[in-house]
Motif scaffolding. Structure first.
Motif, PDB file in Angstrom:
ATOM      1  N   ASP A   1       0.809  -1.223   0.000  1.00 34.24           N
ATOM      2  CA  ASP A   1       0.000   0.000   0.000  1.00 34.24           C
ATOM      3  C   ASP A   1       0.841   1.271   0.000  1.00 34.24           C
ATOM      4  OD1 ASP A   1       1.054  -0.061   2.534  1.00 34.24           O
ATOM      5  OD2 ASP A   1      -0.872  -0.156   3.580  1.00 34.24           O
ATOM      6  N   ASP A   2       2.156   1.131  -0.173  1.00 32.26           N
ATOM      7  CA  ASP A   2       3.098   2.261  -0.220  1.00 32.26           C
ATOM      8  C   ASP A   2       3.221   2.992   1.117  1.00 32.26           C
ATOM      9  OD1 ASP A   2       5.048   3.745  -1.534  1.00 32.26           O
ATOM     10  OD2 ASP A   2       3.629   5.308  -2.162  1.00 32.26           O
ATOM     11  N   SER A   3       2.936   2.294   2.214  1.00 39.77           N
ATOM     12  CA  SER A   3       3.110   2.908   3.529  1.00 39.77           C
ATOM     13  C   SER A   3       4.485   2.596   4.118  1.00 39.77           C
ATOM     14  CB  SER A   3       2.014   2.430   4.487  1.00 39.77           C
ATOM     15  OG  SER A   3       2.066   1.025   4.666  1.00 39.77           O
ATOM     16  N   TYR A   4       5.102   1.498   3.675  1.00 40.05           N
ATOM     17  CA  TYR A   4       6.430   1.121   4.165  1.00 40.05           C
ATOM     18  C   TYR A   4       7.500   1.537   3.164  1.00 40.05           C
ATOM     19  CZ  TYR A   4       4.227  -1.613   7.852  1.00 40.05           C
ATOM     20  OH  TYR A   4       3.509  -1.994   8.943  1.00 40.05           O
ATOM     21  N   ASP A   5       8.658   1.844   3.699  1.00 38.41           N
ATOM     22  CA  ASP A   5       9.770   2.332   2.870  1.00 38.41           C
ATOM     23  C   ASP A   5      10.642   1.151   2.454  1.00 38.41           C
ATOM     24  OD1 ASP A   5      11.792   3.649   1.620  1.00 38.41           O
ATOM     25  OD2 ASP A   5      12.108   5.123   3.205  1.00 38.41           O
ATOM     26  N   PHE A   6      10.478   0.709   1.204  1.00 40.55           N
ATOM     27  CA  PHE A   6      11.249  -0.435   0.719  1.00 40.55           C
ATOM     28  C   PHE A   6      12.703  -0.077   0.416  1.00 40.55           C
ATOM     29  CE2 PHE A   6       6.915  -1.922  -0.056  1.00 40.55           C
ATOM     30  CZ  PHE A   6       6.990  -3.215   0.445  1.00 40.55           C
ATOM     31  N   THR A   7      13.055   1.191   0.529  1.00 42.62           N
ATOM     32  CA  THR A   7      14.478   1.543   0.422  1.00 42.62           C
ATOM     33  C   THR A   7      15.229   1.121   1.681  1.00 42.62           C
ATOM     34  OG1 THR A   7      14.191   3.778   1.343  1.00 42.62           O
ATOM     35  CG2 THR A   7      13.920   3.511  -1.051  1.00 42.62           C
ATOM     36  N   HIS A   8      14.518   0.678   2.717  1.00 44.16           N
ATOM     37  CA  HIS A   8      15.146   0.180   3.939  1.00 44.16           C
ATOM     38  C   HIS A   8      15.498  -1.301   3.848  1.00 44.16           C
ATOM     39  CE1 HIS A   8      13.182   3.633   6.483  1.00 44.16           C
ATOM     40  NE2 HIS A   8      14.149   4.049   5.700  1.00 44.16           N
ATOM     41  N   ILE A   9      15.272  -1.896   2.688  1.00 46.81           N
ATOM     42  CA  ILE A   9      15.616  -3.305   2.494  1.00 46.81           C
ATOM     43  C   ILE A   9      17.063  -3.604   2.874  1.00 46.81           C
ATOM     44  CG2 ILE A   9      16.028  -5.044   0.685  1.00 46.81           C
ATOM     45  CD1 ILE A   9      13.421  -4.131  -0.621  1.00 46.81           C
TER      46      ILE A   9
END
Length: 406
Positions: free
Chosen positions: A114-122
């Protein structure tokens, strides 16, 4: 029927994985996203994940566990470079279990679409996994929650209370039990034998990881308002209750043992205080009626304690929780013969007290008696027989459950 459907979904997920590229699990990372009509935000989540992995040289994939979308999410996912795994069994947990089963990576990072989490933190999560941690939890309270990203009820009551209960019940080293962005070893899910199908899947993973004493770490992450125009799938009270219910059922100590011991001790103290005679508390007289309630507290509390033991044994023998270190000692101490002897002694004591009460009644030609005196003999006698019967029945059932302990 639900379990059979879910097992079928997991098999289908693995079959889909084979069709999409064989059973090669040589990738380092799989990013798994559950999806149910996420057409508005799915593409940006996939692109962020793929771009982040490419920028950091991570050999990975994005897996979309589709739970029956009807808005074209599947085609958006494929066009964006993700692999779609259909999961028919409904529910957040069902979708994730299907997606994780089909993942080809050594490590899995899951996150909502839902684009609420920051996937750049992978990369920060993957770094902790590479360091040997089995489960790496995101913590939104440490990383930052943007205005409007989390309802006040969740931010200041629901999440803190449920996370606090999880730490109290299980000593879990997590400050944010329900963060949807987390990473783990792919084989961890198989070891934990996760079974829930709804939102409580998040709690089950943390609770079972703690009980199995795997290495758990935390990293700060952020939460942003989701990019969808529709209402979220999450239902505050329904899903909050499912989380709480799961944690209580997995901790018979807090649900049955500790409350049972408290009620039992209150009853015992009350009976010892009232057996010699009536008591005064100010202008209030406490007599045999109160004594009867105290005996009831003893009986109820004792039953709750026994039930906590049976629940624990059933959970272990069913594979729901790992065996405690003292597992075999339980069965060496609580033998059937020991329980029958103890129960028999209590029942005989109760019978003797009852016979003595009848004798006293006979001496009065079976006429009227002083209730205040006779009930102080009858109540403990009946209680002793009831407790003895409970112990005997408990011993039989405990032994039956113990037959499956190997």
């Amino acid at each position: 029927m639900k379990t059979e459907q879910l097992n079928s979904d997991l098999t289908a997920a693995n079959t889909e994985s084979d069709r999409d590229g064989g059973d090669d699990r040589g990738l380092e990372l799989s990013v798994v996203m559950p999806c149910l009509n996420e057409a508005e935000t799915l593409q940006i989540c996939i692109e962020k994940s793929l771009d982040t992995m490419q920028a950091h040289g991570i050999d990975g994939e994005v897996v979309i566990a589709d739970n029956g979308s009807t808005d074209g999410s599947q085609e958006i996912a494929r066009r964006s470079g993700a692999r779609v795994v259909p999961v028919e069994s409904k529910g957040y947990g069902s979708a994730l279990r299907g997606g994780i089963a089909a993942a080809k990576g050594k490590f899995v990072i899951m996150g909502d679409a839902d684009d609420s989490y920051d996937f750049t933190h992978i990369p920060r999560i993957l770094e902790k996994l590479r360091d040997g941690n089995d489960l790496v939890m995101g913590n939104r309270f440490k990383g930052g929650i943007e205005p409007g990203a989390m309802p006040p009820l969740h931010r200041y009551l629901g999440n803190p209370v449920l996370s606090g209960i999880g730490r109290l019940f299980f000593s879990a080293p997590c400050g944010d039990f329900h963060c949807g962005l987390r990473g783990f070893r792919q084989d961890l899910v198989e070891r934990l034998d996760l079974r829930t199908t709804g939102m409580e899947f998040a709690s089950e993973m943390v609770v079972k990881s703690t009980l199995h004493k795997v290495r758990i770490a935390e990293v700060p992450t952020t939460l942003s308002p989701d990019g969808r125009s529709r209402a979220p799938h999450l239902r505050s009270f329904r899903d909050g209750w499912r989380h709480l219910r799961f944690m209580m059922l997995y901790s018979p100590r807090w649900l049955f043992l500790y409350p049972g011991l408290l009620v039992f001790l209150i009853g015992v103290v009350g009976m010892l205080w009232l057996l010699p005679g009536s008591r005064f508390v100010g202008n209030i007289v406490l007599d045999i009626n109160t004594l009867l309630y105290a005996a009831g507290a003893v009986l109820i509390g004792f039953q709750a304690v026994l039930f906590s033991v049976l629940t624990k044994v059933f959970a272990v023998t069913s594979g729901l929780i790992p065996k405690p270190v003292s597992w075999e000692k339980w069965f060496q101490i609580a033998k059937l013969e020991t329980g029958l002897i103890l129960g028999g002694v209590l029942m005989v004591g109760g019978v003797i007290g009852s016979v003595f009460a009848v004798t006293q009644w006979g001496q009065e030609s079976f006429g009227e008696l002083d209730p205040s005196q006779m009930m102080r003999l009858v109540i403990p006698s009946v209680l002793a027989m009831a407790l003895g019967c409970q112990i005997a029945l408990f011993s039989f059932f405990f032994s039956v459950l113990g037959l499956a302990r190997d």
